[in-house]
Design an enzyme around this catalytic site. Structure first.
Site, PDB file in Angstrom:
ATOM      1  NE  ARG A   1     102.677 -27.140  70.272  1.00  0.00           N
ATOM      2  CZ  ARG A   1     102.507 -27.883  69.172  1.00  0.00           C
ATOM      3  NH1 ARG A   1     103.395 -27.848  68.192  1.00  0.00           N
ATOM      4  NH2 ARG A   1     101.466 -28.672  69.048  1.00  0.00           N
TER       5      ARG A   1
ATOM      6  CE  LYS B   1      98.452 -26.875  67.890  1.00  0.00           C
ATOM      7  NZ  LYS B   1      98.135 -26.734  66.478  1.00  0.00           N
TER       8      LYS B   1
ATOM      9  CD  GLU C   1     102.872 -23.398  60.062  1.00  0.00           C
ATOM     10  OE1 GLU C   1     103.302 -24.373  60.681  1.00  0.00           O
ATOM     11  OE2 GLU C   1     102.166 -22.520  60.577  1.00  0.00           O
TER      12      GLU C   1
END
Ligand code: PXG
Length: 283
Positions: free
Chosen positions: A50, A149, A182
């Site tokens: 990721r 991220k 979220e």
């Protein structure tokens, strides 16, 4: 505490980077939050994948191979003698000039901090927590893909501050179309009629590693799980609700915006998944 910066370890006081680093000047960089359980790094390969995907998406070339990065993370855990801890892996654009242009940055900075994990009190897992809906909306996926991220967390931080002001630990964030995305640093799931539902990345959800693990546990336990658009109505009328994240693991939610969820206590499916997740991290 020994902190890794570009291949060298420094004490906490000596660990410093340039004020010209674009990670500081512009939030230009990517990161991962990872857990070590009993000296082992949980789902390291997934976190590394990721991290590199986030970096690729922002055209940041990490100056080491994935394998090397994985060894560096494991090395930093050993160097610190850590059994159970929290690992913050950060790659910034590096030091450059006072201007946005990333091409002014010579070499990305790689930082690995291994710290103690601030565990949530046990009773939160037994009794559940209350959360609120933040007025701050999640940045639209068509502007910044939520799967990246990045070091830019300002809108999540504003939402977190709203949670704090409301006396809550977490806040639900909606996207600009009003669908649930979220929480500020956790994914969210609801249970409806025996099935798990969780928002789509295209609605603003981070592709969380804990979220994935819960989806796998659900599949293994013959519990249906679908990614779908969810509204506040779906949350308020859910049978159960929980949030997932590296830090929180699987945390029951028993109230949202002053509405009790289900029976106002952690539901059976949530408790089952908490248990299964505990077993998974201990494997
Ligand atoms: N959404 C967002 C926006 C996150 O930042 C999650 C969901 C959960 O993803 P994982 O992969 O952890 O299941 C995150 C993760 C911290 C901290 O220091 C934040 C995260 C993870 C670990 C620590 O606040 N965010």
């Amino acid at each position: 505490m020994k902190i890794y910066i570009d291949g060298t370890y420094h004490s906490k006081d000596e660990a410093k980077i340039s004020v010209f680093d674009h990670g500081l000047l512009y939030g230009d960089g990517v990161f991962e939050g990872i857990r070590a359980y009993d000296g082992r790094v949980f789902r390291l390969a997934e976190h590394i994948d990721r991290l590199y995907a986030s970096a690729t998406a922002v055209a940041l070339e990490i100056p080491m191979a994935k394998k090397e990065m994985a060894s560096a993370v494991v090395g930093a855990v050993h160097e610190n003698g850590t059994q159970d801890g929290y690992i913050r892996l950060v790659v910034t654009r590096g030091a450059g000039s006072l201007g946005l242009d990333p091409s002014s940055c010579g070499k990305p900075t790689v930082i690995i901090i291994v710290g103690d994990i601030q565990l949530y009190p046990k009773e939160y897992y037994q009794k559940g927590i209350r959360i609120v809906t933040a007025a701050t909306r999640r940045i639209p996926p068509e502007c910044l893909d939520p799967r990246i991220k990045s070091l830019n967390y300002l809108n999540n931080i504003m939402a977190k501050a709203e949670a704090r002001r409301a006396g809550a630990l977490e806040a639900v964030m909606l996207n600009t179309r009003g669908y649930v995305a979220e929480c500020t640093a956790d994914n969210i799931f609801i249970v409806k009629d025996g099935r798990l539902l969780t928002p789509l990345p295209s609605d603003g959800a981070l592709d969380g590693i804990t979220r994935r693990a819960v989806q796998e546990l659900a599949a293994a336990g013959d519990i249906g799980c679908i990614e779908t658009a969810l509204t506040q109505y779906d949350l308020y009328t859910a049978d159960e609700c929980f949030i997932t994240g590296t830090g929180a693991e699987v945390m029951p939610v028993i109230g949202i915006d002053d509405r009790a969820i289900g029976e106002g206590k952690p539901g059976p499916l949530t408790l089952r998944l908490i248990d299964a997740y505990r077993k998974l991290v201990a494997e």
